[in-house]
Design a protein around this motif. Structure first.
Motif: not given
Length: 300
Positions: A97-110
């Motif tokens: 989340r700090i160094w490679e945020p593009e590797t994490l899902p952008e669209h999840d549901i809360r």
């Protein structure tokens, strides 16, 4: 293994989180507990272990093996968003989340309570199990933005959905996985779906509300889990926004068999009735008499 490396997170039981990542050697895993800020354990599930497992689907097999190896109580296992692992200090997700945020899902549901207390997150397109005092069903969810989601085709503000549940004595949670070779659901009030595993994938049959068969087919996707197969079938048949209430597979099979037998019997009875009418008509038809004038012309 799949073309795109799989990464997923599951809530195991009430408080343990399993993070699974596919790699060249198989699947690496990490385990976290909601009451602790750090990783509890981790390890590697090999390709050989997955291939020798009796559980269908590589990710499902790896998940079960990791749960067993970590000594977790795997009674109920539900898919959640990978982003839920950000809270743990030494999780790979927090670092990325700090160094490679593009590797994490952008669209999840809360999902939250009506006073905005966070409950859980699921991946975009994931499913929740909705529990009311008088009914229970699974619903597909689509991400719209951080505050809005589409649930079974209807748009909700996340606080609005929380208030709706609370007002009617309901609750929701991520839909638990099914480690089964056959399962069935009522789809809204108009259809039933029965799904069964075969050697190379999944067979399915769609029925109407009266258990008359509407469609049947198969999917050559043995790596899909039961829920993934179900949701793919519904999407392919334009039924992705139907609620899914689990019912007994044998119940649906028996109802469908009874209806088919009744229809076969009715068809046979109609055929016999038609043949009987034809026989009666032949027996009672007047004998044809030769035309007297034509007979005289021929004799001349």
């Amino acid at each position: 293994m799949s073309d795109k490396p799989l990464e997923a997170a599951w809530l195991v039981g009430e408080s343990d989180f399993l993070h699974l990542k596919e790699n060249d050697a198989g699947f690496s895993y990490e385990v976290f507990n909601a009451s602790q800020p750090r990783k509890i354990t981790g390890g590697q599930i090999t390709v050989e272990q997955v291939s020798q497992s009796e559980i269908r689907g590589s990710s499902a097999a790896a998940r079960a093996l990791a749960i067993e190896e970590a000594g977790l109580n795997g009674g109920r296992v539900a898919r959640v968003s990978v982003n839920m692992l950000e809270r743990f200090v030494d999780s790979d997700v927090r670092r990325r989340r700090i160094w490679e945020p593009e590797t994490l899902p952008e669209h999840d549901i809360r999902f939250i309570t009506s006073d905005y207390r966070g409950l859980f997150r699921i991946p975009d397109g994931g499913t929740i199990l909705v529990d009311y005092p008088d009914r229970h069903f699974a619903a597909r969810c689509e991400h719209l933005d951080e505050y809005h989601t589409r649930i079974n085709g209807e748009v909700f503000h996340i606080c609005q959905f929380a208030e709706l549940l609370e007002r009617n004595g309901g609750s929701c949670r991520p839909e638990p996985e099914l480690l089964r070779d056959e399962a069935a659901w009522r789809l809204g009030s108009r259809n039933y779906l029965a799904v069964q595993a075969d050697v190379d994938g999944w067979q399915y049959t769609l029925y109407d509300a009266g258990f008359h068969m509407e469609a049947t087919g198969r999917m050559d996707c043995p790596d899909l889990s039961m829920l993934e197969a179900r949701d793919t079938i519904l999407l392919d048949n334009g039924m992705q926004n139907r609620s899914r209430t689990q019912v007994g597979y044998e119940f649906v099979a028996e109802k469908a068999e009874t209806v088919a037998e009744r229809e076969d019997a009715a068809r046979i009875a109609r055929k016999k009735s038609v043949l009987g009418h034809l026989s009666d008509w032949r027996d009672n038809a007047p004998e044809s008499k030769p035309d007297s004038k034509r007979s005289q012309e021929v004799s001349l």
